[in-house]
Write an enzyme that holds these catalytic residues in place. Structure first.
Site, PDB file in Angstrom:
ATOM      1  N   GLY A 188       0.820  -1.203   0.000  1.00 11.39           N
ATOM      2  CA  GLY A 188       0.000   0.000   0.000  1.00 11.39           C
ATOM      3  C   GLY A 188       0.855   1.254   0.000  1.00 11.39           C
ATOM      4  CE  LYS A 189       3.246   2.842  -4.832  1.00 11.23           C
ATOM      5  NZ  LYS A 189       3.470   3.369  -6.210  1.00 11.23           N
ATOM      6  N   GLY A 190       0.652   5.750   0.776  1.00  9.97           N
ATOM      7  CA  GLY A 190      -0.084   6.844   1.390  1.00  9.97           C
ATOM      8  C   GLY A 190       0.774   8.086   1.437  1.00  9.97           C
ATOM      9  CG  PHE A 214       2.335   6.906   5.659  1.00 11.80           C
ATOM     10  CD1 PHE A 214       3.140   5.799   5.466  1.00 11.80           C
ATOM     11  CD2 PHE A 214       0.973   6.772   5.472  1.00 11.80           C
ATOM     12  CE1 PHE A 214       2.594   4.582   5.082  1.00 11.80           C
ATOM     13  CE2 PHE A 214       0.421   5.560   5.100  1.00 11.80           C
ATOM     14  CZ  PHE A 214       1.230   4.456   4.907  1.00 11.80           C
ATOM     15  N   GLY A 215       4.216   7.509   3.120  1.00  8.96           N
ATOM     16  CA  GLY A 215       5.210   6.649   2.493  1.00  8.96           C
ATOM     17  C   GLY A 215       4.571   5.400   1.927  1.00  8.96           C
ATOM     18  CB  VAL A 268       2.904  -0.728   3.864  1.00  8.35           C
ATOM     19  CG1 VAL A 268       3.077  -2.031   4.636  1.00  8.35           C
ATOM     20  CG2 VAL A 268       2.533   0.409   4.810  1.00  8.35           C
ATOM     21  CE  LYS A 270       2.815   2.770   8.557  1.00  7.23           C
ATOM     22  NZ  LYS A 270       1.945   3.527   9.526  1.00  7.23           N
ATOM     23  CG  ASP A 296      -7.297   6.610   9.639  1.00  2.00           C
ATOM     24  OD1 ASP A 296      -8.362   6.943   9.073  1.00  2.00           O
ATOM     25  OD2 ASP A 296      -6.269   6.311   9.023  1.00  2.00           O
TER      26      ASP A 296
END
Length: 265
Positions: A132-134, A136-137, A139, A154, A251
């Site tokens: 995954g991506k977000g 913050f960076g 995973v 992460k 969250d």
């Protein structure tokens, strides 16, 4: 005649929920075998453990790999006493569109680490792919060549403001392990954290399919009360632990991943 051992309602629910998940996977496999195109890797393909790799000393590793190492790696490896994994050949990273080089070629212009399958993190973890991506960076799924197990890591963006926030997360994750040493509250377990090539990396246990994807895979038709009750009980147990230590989760969402329905031992 001896009496059978009693089973608590909670244990009975867990047994039924595991059986339902197993039956669900078998139904999907049967549909797949009949010719329907479905990606089963998210449910049935949870990675098996591998044999742990013997550690090489720094001297042994350098003597074997010196010719294949970049100038940066030749300096970097001096910080590591033991080497558990390194790619068999040099890793090629995608070039940036504007021709610029960031963080010796390891980052993009946003400060995200350029993830390449087969690469290593900390000369121990083999990168398998992105989970995954977000903001913050990212995973990534990795194989831990020291233990042989699979983990999620992460990789925080190489920006100071993100590192500051991530260090708070590391502290909370450490405390959650201390508060729940017997792992009774279904919290994700952090196993390690480290800095590598300017990135703060947080290592946790590897989890299975997330709840949203599971619902989607079931064509949004829902699940039995037993399975829903099990999911709910686990989430409430986690929230109960956090509330007892005055931690607020801001969250909660169905994209949260679950542990495998038959947890690795």
């Amino acid at each position: 005649m001896a009496e059978s051992p009693s089973v608590s309602p909670g244990e009975d629910d867990e047994t039924q929920a595991d059986a339902e998940m197993a039956a669900y996977v078998k139904r999907r496999q049967a549909r797949h075998a009949s010719g329907k195109k479905e990606d089963l890797s998210d449910i049935s393909g949870f990675p098996d453990d591998i044999s742990p790799s013997p550690a090489l000393t720094q001297r042994e590793f350098i003597s074997k790999r010196l010719a294949k190492m970049s100038d940066y790696e030749r300096k970097e490896v001096l910080d590591f006493d033991q080497i558990f994994y390194s790619p068999p050949s040099r890793i090629s990273r995608p070039a940036q569109g504007n021709g610029s080089i960031y963080n010796h070629g390891y980052d993009d212009e946003r400060g995200d680490y350029l993830v390449v399958p087969g690469d290593h993190l900390c000369y121990r973890y083999e990168v398998v792919g992105i989970l995954g991506k977000g903001s913050f960076g990212q995973v990534v799924q990795c194989r831990d060549h020291k233990t042989g197990g699979s983990v999620a890591i992460k990789i925080i963006r190489n920006k100071k403001r993100f590192h500051t926030q991530a260090l708070v997360e590391v502290k909370i994750l450490q405390q959650l392990v201390e508060w729940d040493p017997e792992d009774r509250h279904y919290m994700v377990r952090m196993t390690d954290h480290f800095y590598f090539r300017g990135h703060l990396c947080i290592v946790t246990e590897m989890l299975s399919i997330n709840l949203y994807e599971l619902i989607k895979a079931n064509q949004f038709s829902g699940f039995s009360t037993v399975l829903i009750r099990r999911f709910t009980a686990q989430m409430l147990s986690s929230l109960q632990l956090m509330r007892s230590h005055r931690i607020v989760h801001c969250d909660l969402k169905p994209e949260v991943r679950m542990r495998p329905f038959k947890r690795n031992t």
